[in-house]
Design a protein around this motif. Sequence first.
Motif, PDB file in Angstrom:
ATOM      1  N   LEU A   1      36.938  58.972  40.870  1.00 26.82           N
ATOM      2  CA  LEU A   1      36.587  57.643  40.373  1.00 26.82           C
ATOM      3  C   LEU A   1      37.739  56.669  40.581  1.00 26.82           C
TER       4      LEU A   1
ATOM      5  N   LYS B   1      37.472  53.123  42.386  1.00 20.87           N
ATOM      6  CA  LYS B   1      37.846  51.927  41.624  1.00 20.87           C
ATOM      7  C   LYS B   1      38.884  51.107  42.385  1.00 20.87           C
TER       8      LYS B   1
ATOM      9  N   GLU C   1      28.079  58.708  40.254  1.00 24.26           N
ATOM     10  CA  GLU C   1      28.621  58.381  38.928  1.00 24.26           C
ATOM     11  C   GLU C   1      29.187  56.968  38.900  1.00 24.26           C
ATOM     12  N   ALA C   2      29.943  56.610  39.947  1.00 25.25           N
ATOM     13  CA  ALA C   2      30.585  55.295  39.987  1.00 25.25           C
ATOM     14  C   ALA C   2      29.574  54.165  40.078  1.00 25.25           C
TER      15      ALA C   2
ATOM     16  N   THR D   1      27.021  53.712  38.481  1.00 31.90           N
ATOM     17  CA  THR D   1      26.501  53.364  37.162  1.00 31.90           C
ATOM     18  C   THR D   1      27.573  52.779  36.247  1.00 31.90           C
ATOM     19  N   LYS D   2      28.790  52.660  36.769  1.00 30.67           N
ATOM     20  CA  LYS D   2      29.912  52.189  35.953  1.00 30.67           C
ATOM     21  C   LYS D   2      30.390  50.814  36.404  1.00 30.67           C
ATOM     22  N   CYS D   3      31.032  50.121  35.506  1.00 28.06           N
ATOM     23  CA  CYS D   3      31.713  48.883  35.848  1.00 28.06           C
ATOM     24  C   CYS D   3      33.098  49.249  36.371  1.00 28.06           C
ATOM     25  N   LEU D   4      33.337  48.969  37.628  1.00 23.33           N
ATOM     26  CA  LEU D   4      34.604  49.342  38.264  1.00 23.33           C
ATOM     27  C   LEU D   4      35.609  48.199  38.277  1.00 23.33           C
TER      28      LEU D   4
ATOM     29  N   ASN E   1      30.461  45.978  43.607  1.00 24.73           N
ATOM     30  CA  ASN E   1      29.442  46.929  43.174  1.00 24.73           C
ATOM     31  C   ASN E   1      29.193  47.986  44.245  1.00 24.73           C
TER      32      ASN E   1
ATOM     33  N   CYS F   1      37.005  45.631  33.097  1.00 22.98           N
ATOM     34  CA  CYS F   1      36.778  47.041  33.473  1.00 22.98           C
ATOM     35  C   CYS F   1      38.086  47.684  33.944  1.00 22.98           C
TER      36      CYS F   1
END
Length: 381
Positions: free
Chosen positions: A73, A77, A112-113, A115-118, A122, A381
Amino acid sequence: MKAIINGKIITEDSILENKVLLFDEKIIDIVDEKNLDRKTTYVIDAEGNYVSPGFIDVHIHGFSGADTMDGTLDALKTISRDITKNGVTSFLPTTMTMDRQKIYTALDTIREASTKCLGGANILGAHLEGPFISEKFKGAQAKTHILKPDYDFIKDYIDIIKIITLAPEEDENLEFIKTVKKNSDIVLSIGHSNASYDEAVNAIKNGINHVTHMFNAMTPLTHRNLGVIGAIFNNNIPSEIIADKIHLHPDIYKILIKTIGTNNITLITDCMRAGGLGDGVSELGGQKVIVKDDSARLENGTLAGSILTLNKAIKNVYENTDLKLNEAVKLATINPAKNINVFDKKGSLNNGKDSDITIFNDAFEIKLTIIGGDIIENSNC
């Protein structure tokens, strides 16, 4: 509500001046300046620069020392945050031909990434480049892990994979292509391919609908053996190009505009982990890469991806063709959004779309990037 004033707003058909772009998380409208209520609006002054849809990179391996195949991740990121400096607001992390488990780890991490705020661009899904490629046209990919196209290999990841690059001549009876088309909306892209003209045309008829870094790592066009390039010219399918003036002679940009048209050209970076770091020694797919004079090469001289940025790619095409600025920008916004079926949300500044915006000047230097309505510097984030 937020507003961008004093900007030259880039739309699909024109560049608007003396207008205001209104947005929150979504684009609200483009209105006359006189209709702006400054009392209820957070105002951003574009200072005469261009206001563009955010750029979309559908083929990028890494940036700032991080690579998709790191499988972490933190790596994604780093890529996500740092490519916003180049105006990129969405991207497809791109894999390499490596060990099966490393590819699965990368895909699991991309899922996984996504669905996350990095805190940056996007993730829209994954671009699987290999392992289903030709050994002859493997480019900078290691031959050790090259495989025949196999649906079982990817069936558990059809939810996250957006593009698969493959050599269709390695797909016996085109069963892989047909099965993928039947079970998903994944874009199948011909690349790293030794296909003949007839093999390429047949693959296109059966589901290939995209081209990975056109001209590079595929059979060329000659007057008797038309190859993959001839099949592309005769079928006008969407094609990626690496517009760094190294992978392709810049006059190729004009030829492609005349042959397959601007609607079928998508700018990518194919950038690897050395992007943004300057000259030195780096790595791609476990192989040593030497970065010098704006190019990245293996020790044997083979081009190993690029260190190109997407804003520079747009600049190169704009300066080496007769395209209008909005037409050049389209190659990194509207076209990639349409290619991976996200044009309902991304790729333009039309009302109701995600507020992914980049502001750049006449030198194509990025002044501000906004993602989902948030100025990227202010991300929590």
